[in-house]
Design a protein around this motif. Structure first.
Motif, short mmCIF file in Angstrom:
data_model
loop_
_atom_site.label_atom_id
_atom_site.label_comp_id
_atom_site.label_asym_id
_atom_site.label_seq_id
_atom_site.Cartn_x
_atom_site.Cartn_y
_atom_site.Cartn_z
N PRO A 1 0.82 -1.20 0.00
CA PRO A 1 0.00 0.00 0.00
C PRO A 1 0.86 1.26 0.00
O PRO A 1 1.87 1.32 0.71
N LEU B 1 -5.21 -7.46 1.86
CA LEU B 1 -5.23 -6.36 2.81
C LEU B 1 -4.92 -6.93 4.18
O LEU B 1 -5.15 -8.12 4.43
N THR B 2 -4.41 -6.11 5.08
CA THR B 2 -4.18 -6.60 6.45
C THR B 2 -4.85 -5.69 7.45
O THR B 2 -4.96 -4.49 7.25
N LYS B 3 -5.29 -6.32 8.57
CA LYS B 3 -5.82 -5.54 9.68
C LYS B 3 -4.62 -5.08 10.52
O LYS B 3 -3.52 -5.62 10.42
N LYS B 4 -4.87 -4.12 11.41
CA LYS B 4 -3.80 -3.65 12.28
C LYS B 4 -3.26 -4.78 13.13
O LYS B 4 -2.09 -4.81 13.50
N THR B 5 -4.10 -5.74 13.46
CA THR B 5 -3.68 -6.87 14.28
C THR B 5 -2.93 -7.92 13.47
O THR B 5 -2.49 -8.93 14.03
N GLN C 1 -4.53 -11.33 7.60
CA GLN C 1 -4.61 -11.00 6.19
C GLN C 1 -5.95 -11.42 5.60
O GLN C 1 -6.35 -12.56 5.76
N GLN C 2 -6.59 -10.53 4.90
CA GLN C 2 -7.69 -10.96 4.05
C GLN C 2 -7.14 -11.05 2.63
O GLN C 2 -6.82 -10.02 2.03
#
Lengths: 248, 248
Positions: free
Chosen positions: A59, A78-82, A85-86
DNA sequence: CGCTTGATTGATTTGAGTCAATCCCAGTGG
DNA sequence: CCACTGGGATTGACTCAAATCAATCAAGCG
């Protein structure tokens, strides 16, 4: 963990052209005349091969253009802050990725190789310019964008409405049909991605993927050995997804 | 249950133009010169208003072009054979939908009005032709397609990785920011869609939507009265989605 | 031959679904 | 004007699919 990579100039590479590429009729040049294809070809960058687990972009990176997989495989996510990964998509040879940069000329997701991988870059500026005089290329690009969007929509249906075993069956059928499209066996293939990545794509836990593979085996639907998949009963697999397919 | 609808010729309508439309800088014409906007404007169809629950198109319908909501609201969705709807998107005034037809010149999902709704149609053939001479329009269309794709990706992250309460909080924030963008209150608005549709968008059960709205109220985060939403604590709402936002 | 990393298996928990019973408007008609 | 009605929304009781936690197990590698 992620390895570094550089592009090398076109002149330093063996001559590879769209015209000679066995994937060209799966890829962006599909439907172009020979003359058009040559014109497009002049602008394509062909970086050298990359190892497994190389980051192609992330990104915020400048959007260069569309990427077309030549060999190997790529995941976009995409990744979450935690950290979870999606996975948005797996991209196999002949398939295009990188369109997430179109909105703001910046990539919005990550793209990472799953395996030893090579790909082509179709620079956006060049494509845009060629579009002025090549209606067929415009059409082809719109087709491609529409296709990506429809893939995402099917993925939304999967994540929003399907059970874990429906999701895994859908996934196997999708990979199978994509191998078939490239002229390989639809019933016997190697998965290019880890269990972790499959879980990330399907929105379920890794353990669930393992358990479901086991349960599919016990029903004699597939035979799984690590990454090797043999589909034994395509009929049963299709039955499993029968009620969750979209109507039309 | 679904009502019928027809288009009426442009000549029979009151003069409405992109130039005079208050939504034009949220919509496709954004960034075009006045001259370009007028040229585009000549080709836009503006059907009359439609009731709630009208089907605008369905899978298999010929792809005419892009649709821009002028007032009211629209949902696009796919359905499983068993009838469940996965809502792909809610489209509010100034937003564009219908791009699902780009792949094969046929629509692939359903589009239905949520409310009394009016919209414009930007015929694809015309847009394509204008693209030859209007680089800014090409750019604008690519931006739009990229944006739609990125919205779908965020939706995938939501469905694949977020808990039910994170999903609902994300949803409320998204609607709120879209009202704000149009110049309305970000904290007090009417939801244009039913609980059933919210559930279908978030991939959860209607009952869960109800229970979560109640739980949000008990924490003094929002006040909900049927479709009226008042956000009392935007900070807490943002906190709820803090860990599940994507990184960049 | 240990070491690391990914995959599998088992035990247990839980978030959210399902089923079923109201509730509450908005719209209808007497 | 008000009782009636039907569909969406809410609430409660119960269930279950899948997550989590916790051990192994297996394979590739230096």
């Amino acid at each position: 963990m992620q390895k570094n990579m550089n592009h090398i100039p076109l002149s330093k590479q063996l001559k590879i052209s769209c015209e000679s590429c066995s994937l060209s009729d799966l890829c962006l040049p599909r439907g172009l005349s020979l003359k058009e294809m040559e014109e497009l070809d002049d602008h394509i960058e062909r970086p050298r091969n990359f190892d497994q687990n190389c980051q192609i972009y992330q990104p915020g990176d400048k959007f260069i253009g569309f990427y077309a997989v030549r060999s190997g495989g790529v995941k976009t996510y995409l990744t979450k802050k935690t950290g979870e990964q999606q996975i948005l998509g797996f991209h196999l040879p002949g398939e295009v990725f990188g369109l997430d940069g179109l909105e703001n000329s910046k990539q919005r997701c990550y793209a990472t190789t799953l395996d030893n991988t090579s790909y082509c870059i179709l620079p956006y500026e060049k494509l845009d310019a060629l579009c002025e005089t090549m209606p067929e290329l415009r059409h082809q690009i719109c087709h491609l964008l529409g296709h990506e969007m429809n893939c995402d929509h099917s993925h939304l249906l999967l994540l929003g409405q399907q059970t874990a075993h429906e999701r895994l069956a859908t996934f196997l059928l999708s990979i199978s049909s994509r191998f078939k499209r490239r002229g390989f066996s639809a019933t016997s293939f190697m998965l290019p991605m880890s269990r972790h990545d499959i879980a990330g794509y399907l929105g379920i836990a890794v353990e669930t993927v393992s358990r479901l593979f086991k349960s599919f085996q016990e029903k004699d639907i597939v035979k799984i050995n690590r990454k090797q998949v043999d589909i034994l009963d395509m009929g049963k697999l299709n039955e499993m997804v029968a009620n969750c397919e979209e109507t039309d």
